[in-house]
Design an enzyme around this catalytic site. Structure first.
Site, short mmCIF file in Angstrom:
data_model
loop_
_atom_site.label_atom_id
_atom_site.label_comp_id
_atom_site.label_asym_id
_atom_site.label_seq_id
_atom_site.Cartn_x
_atom_site.Cartn_y
_atom_site.Cartn_z
N ASP A 44 -5.65 -23.42 56.93
CA ASP A 44 -5.48 -24.77 57.98
C ASP A 44 -5.14 -24.12 59.29
OD1 ASP A 44 -6.02 -25.76 55.54
OD2 ASP A 44 -4.38 -27.37 55.80
N HIS A 79 -1.90 -26.49 45.57
CA HIS A 79 -3.17 -25.90 45.57
C HIS A 79 -3.39 -25.20 44.34
CE1 HIS A 79 -2.71 -26.33 50.00
NE2 HIS A 79 -4.13 -26.89 49.87
N LYS A 83 -1.33 -28.87 58.14
CA LYS A 83 -0.11 -28.28 57.14
C LYS A 83 -0.01 -26.76 57.19
CE LYS A 83 -2.32 -30.17 53.46
NZ LYS A 83 -3.64 -30.52 54.09
N GLY A 90 -7.97 -29.16 52.76
CA GLY A 90 -8.67 -28.84 51.55
C GLY A 90 -8.88 -30.03 50.90
N SER A 91 -9.97 -30.67 50.08
CA SER A 91 -10.02 -31.46 49.26
C SER A 91 -9.13 -31.44 47.91
CB SER A 91 -11.53 -32.23 49.11
OG SER A 91 -12.04 -32.50 50.06
N GLY A 92 -9.12 -32.41 47.07
CA GLY A 92 -8.45 -32.35 45.82
C GLY A 92 -7.08 -32.78 46.06
N HIS A 93 -6.62 -33.34 47.15
CA HIS A 93 -5.21 -33.94 47.05
C HIS A 93 -5.11 -35.38 47.60
CE1 HIS A 93 -4.39 -29.71 47.85
NE2 HIS A 93 -5.03 -29.72 48.90
#
Ligand SMILES: Nc1ncnc2c1ncn2[C@@H]1O[C@H](COP(=O)(O)OP(=O)(O)O)[C@@H](O)[C@H]1O
Ligand SMILES: Nc1ncnc2c1ncn2[C@@H]1O[C@H](COP(=O)(O)OP(=O)(O)O)[C@@H](O)[C@H]1O
Ligand SMILES: [Mg+2]
Ligand SMILES: [Mg+2]
Ligand SMILES: [Mg+2]
Ligand SMILES: [Mg+2]
Lengths: 333, 207, 333, 207
Positions: free
Chosen positions: A110, A219, A105, A54-57
């Site tokens: 995932d 998350h 991960k 996911g994005s945001g990391h």
């Protein structure tokens, strides 16, 4: 919610445009499905190292694409694993005869999406291996649960396997190396505030002014325990104890200490915490040989930090020191 | 009324409307024990299914289901994408070449969907996932296998509602909510809720 | 207030300990007064480039100490200029016959304290020059006011003068170069949230959920105008207009675009904003030849961003590209 | 009562107590229009002055003032450090070798302090800085130059209070508050307030 965005639905796509513009010398972004690819990929004769999630990391994973680290990154929607076709596109764009290593991960989403992608790629005759990183000591491990999450150790794993691929190691060797790293890296995280996912519009959890979440993931899931705020000395001591006692790390062990900001924690606090961790490890006779300090695997604007310890040997140290040229990590180039 | 490719497509459109209407609710449920994206993920997936159907309805019920499955797999991501995608794909395979789906075939397809989710996600009943809505739904459908499609789906939806409710008291052992352990008690599982919503939407569409 | 600290009074000193531990290969920290010094300083025959100011803007300035950038940094208390004796200590620790350049951000406190330090150092026979950077277009300039603030341009100025000193330029040349950079760099900042100074315990200003501060500095001073939140497109357009029209930057100009996070803004948003700025500059015919994107001059955990444009010529580009080895900026080494 | 090194040191200790008591107020004033550190800065400086005095009181009033000046310069930082430091330094120079400070010498020292602040900071009356407290304070002291020290300082403190108040309606032209322009109207300048507090503390100590 206050964010510098236009529309929650286009955040990732628009952000990738900025990434591509800023770093055209090391990477390119392909659209639909969106993937971030090393500018010179496929690199003939070399194993492709691919990760995503996911994005945001950020900077994980797109900020680690480049010479000596990731060959490609697959960004999903914010906090949502990418779909198999996106992963497959990344494999196809970067993978030649040398094959590819997928770094996954350990989250249900995932694992399932990368698994499907690996099957699709294998069906096309590509040699694709997957490793699952699960370094978060906060979560109890068991075959009956989703297992430990993949967190800070991912950054170190991507650097070290990327360096091995860069020097020309074969897929078998890169895969074995990845499993070795996963076996000796451990992390723990804490949050002082919650992140706000753009499409949700509200903080992912509610936390009182005198509370922190101990054992947080990346998350915006709440941590394993909500505790009153404590001093930095106490907090870091608890974190060090959790990580050290898990592997366990012992006197004389050489380690890489990675002190990571979850995004919103300023460097002045992060270095303060790092200093405490260095002191506590020294007291235990654990030898910090390499360190990384900064916001490298984040959870949007969440305030908090994580500590990761990787047991080093000469090979791992050499691979860590090897040249790397990515937006977020760069040395020797 | 038996189920054709057209009625199945209509049911999927109806489901998309229901999911859009519950987008915020599903985000909120996931916010409490997960990462606040389940409503967004499902809405993205079903909106994409509607777009896909807009370009023309496939010939057979199986083909409609397959289109939905591949769309979910390629648009949703997260845990829900592959799990629902597998469910729809297994159901599609079961439907075979039939031009119309009758009660017994529907029940078989539902069973296949459940088995697909479990094969993929390894969750069993009591793990506080969508499986806790699906298991009782499939059992109820099997008991009602002799009735018409609407009755079968209504029985399944009723059971799914109860099954979803049951997740409130459970300690999650699969998916993101499992990290919370005991702290997740008292919360409805978002995937169980969306499963119940989908079955209810199909039941309503079948009437 | 939620922070990873022990005591507001010891935050800076403790944080410096962590900085020193993490980067012992490039810098060292001296105590009482606290200064950060390049590990190999004084570097014989080379001009010392020294800067400093209140803490809370990390990585500025301590994170820019090292080969090819600052010779020393002088950290004050959080948001408080350092005292003259600290600046003087940094000069003495690093300055030989080649002399020193002091880079001073234009704030009354910084100017007065560095001025006094320069006098003290001159009295000891050292050749010390000062330049004052004032690149913030948000503030109206006038000889009757405190004048424009020094903000994002400071990072670029430190890199470029540091590179000139590294290649052996004499003090006259380094000083002239600094004045040239100051003459052609401009910045603007916005804040979405306020920072919280540890000793104050509360956010530095109060901002409603639908308001932003336009024209913010880096010390939690409110901006010049409070406006409703707008889309990223609109916000960046306003920022680009403010910066471009000020110098002004015109068609055909080659520039370095520096998109900076004020600390709390995540990279996903920052790259999104950067992409918009690249597009808007291209539309104006301004040629972005170099870029820097990230949190480099921050205001604790404040959410927000700044844009800085520096007009480039061959010399400035070459100095920008020159090797640098500091905790926060590193390439070519 | 004339002012000796001992009484001056006592006055500085009293001032330190007052500043500590108003630390939060000064932070709050600076938070509104500056960077929220004035109270912290002043408290750090005066705490350091007390520590310095604890190691022994210098011989002359001038030496006491010089100790205070150098302590402020080396411990406060920010704008206030050099400005107050210069004020105390200039006053110290004016006090020369006198063993006791009488009214006229005190007034001269106050004038020197004001001139020092203005030489350093270039602010004039009406710029909404500490100068707006100091100018009327010095004038009032000059008018009261014939009275005893306590009366002179009380007159100065009263005038400083009024002068500080006057900054509320001004648009700042110097220091950090100047960035705010019109938005700073309605706010008391923190440095003007601390000047008034210091003069009041000295006046009280002189009684
Ligand atoms: N292993 C699993 N088996 C069955 N269902 C699962 C499993 N893991 C997660 N789920 C379901 O998926 C839902 C979460 O979906 P979603 O939020 O879209 O994905 P993610 O957890 O990746 O963010 C959960 O509420 C749960 O019902
Ligand atoms: N140029 C100046 N001349 C006189 N006083 C000034 C000047 N600039 C600032 N000040 C005073 O300093 C005060 C601020 O001090 P402080 O907050 O400690 O420093 P900083 O502004 O560096 O944070 C202001 O309230 C004002 O009274
Ligand atoms: Mg998710
Ligand atoms: Mg979720
Ligand atoms: Mg200050
Ligand atoms: Mg201040």
């Amino acid at each position: 919610m206050k964010k510098i965005i236009n529309d929650p639905k286009t955040v990732v796509a628009e952000s990738l445009r900025g990434l591509a513009a800023a770093h055209a010398d090391v990477l390119r972004v392909e659209d639909d499905p969106a993937i971030v690819v090393r500018v010179d990929a496929p690199v003939p004769g070399k194993v492709a190292v691919i990760s995503g999630g996911g994005s945001g990391h950020e900077p994980l994973h797109g900020g680690f694409v480049g010479q000596g680290m990731l060959t490609a990154a697959v960004p999903g929607a914010v906090f949502t694993s990418p779909t198999p076709d996106a992963v497959e596109a990344a494999v196809k764009a970067t993978t030649g005869d040398a094959g590819a290593l997928l770094i996954v991960k350990n989250y249900t989403g995932d694992v399932l999406n990368f698994e499907t992608a690996a099957e699709l790629a294998a069906a096309e005759g590509l040699d694709v291996r997957s490793v699952v990183i699960d370094d978060d000591v906060a979560v109890k491990d068991s075959t009956y649960t989703a297992g430990r999450r993949g967190v800070g150790g991912t950054v170190l794993l991507e650097k070290i396997t990327g360096a091995a691929a860069e020097r020309g190691d074969a897929l078998d060797a890169v895969e074995a190396l990845a499993r070795k790293v996963i076996g000796q890296v451990r992390s723990i995280g804490v949050a002082l505030t919650a992140p706000t996912v753009p499409h949700a519009g509200e903080p992912s959890f509610d936390l009182a002014d005198d509370e922190i979440e101990f054992g947080i993931g990346i998350h915006g899931e709440p941590g394993i325990e909500r505790t009153p705020t404590v001093s930095a000395d106490e907090l870091v001591a608890r974190m060090v104890e959790a990580v050290v006692s898990d592997l366990p790390f012992g006197e004389g062990d050489k380690v890489l200490l990675f002190t990571n900001s979850m995004g919103g924690t300023p460097l002045v606090e992060l270095y303060l915490a790092h200093g405490i961790a260095e002191r506590l490890l020294a007291e235990r006779g654990i030898v910090v040989e390499r360190r990384l300090v900064g916001p490298y695997i984040t959870s949007l604007e969440m305030q908090g930090m994580s500590l990761t310890l990787l047991k080093l040997d000469d090979e791992l140290t050499e691979l860590w020191d090897a040249p790397v040229n990515t937006p977020a990590l760069r040395w020797g180039v | 009324m038996a189920c054709t490719a057209e009625t199945l497509a209509a049911a999927l459109r109806a489901a998309a409307t229901v999911i859009a209407g519950h987008r915020v609710e599903l985000i909120e449920l996931d916010r409490a024990i997960g990462d606040a994206d389940h409503g967004e993920n499902m809405d993205r997936g079903f909106t994409a299914i509607v777009s896909a159907l807009d370009t023309g309805t496939p010939e057979t019920p199986a083909a409609v289901m397959k289109l939905a499955a591949t769309t979910l797999i390629s648009k949703v991501g997260g845990a829900a994408g592959p799990l629902y995608g597998t469910a729809f794909l297994r159901a599609s395979v079961k439907l075979g070449t039939a031009a119309e789906v009758d009660g017994p075939l529907l029940v078989e397809a539902l069973r296949a969907a459940l088995e697909g989710v479990q094969a993929r996600g390894k969750a069993v009943g009591g793990d506080a996932t969508m499986v806790d809505a699906l298991i009782p739904a499939v059992s109820a459908a099997e008991e009602a296998a002799g009735s018409d499609i609407a009755s079968i789906l209504t029985a399944a939806a009723d059971a799914a509602d109860k099954g979803a409710e049951s997740t409130v008291d459970l300690v999650p052992r699969k998916g993101r909510a499992s990290y919370l352990g005991e702290r997740a008690i008292g919360h409805l599982d978002p995937g169980a809720r969306s499963t119940a919503l989908l079955l209810r939407a199909f039941a309503e569409a079948a009437r």
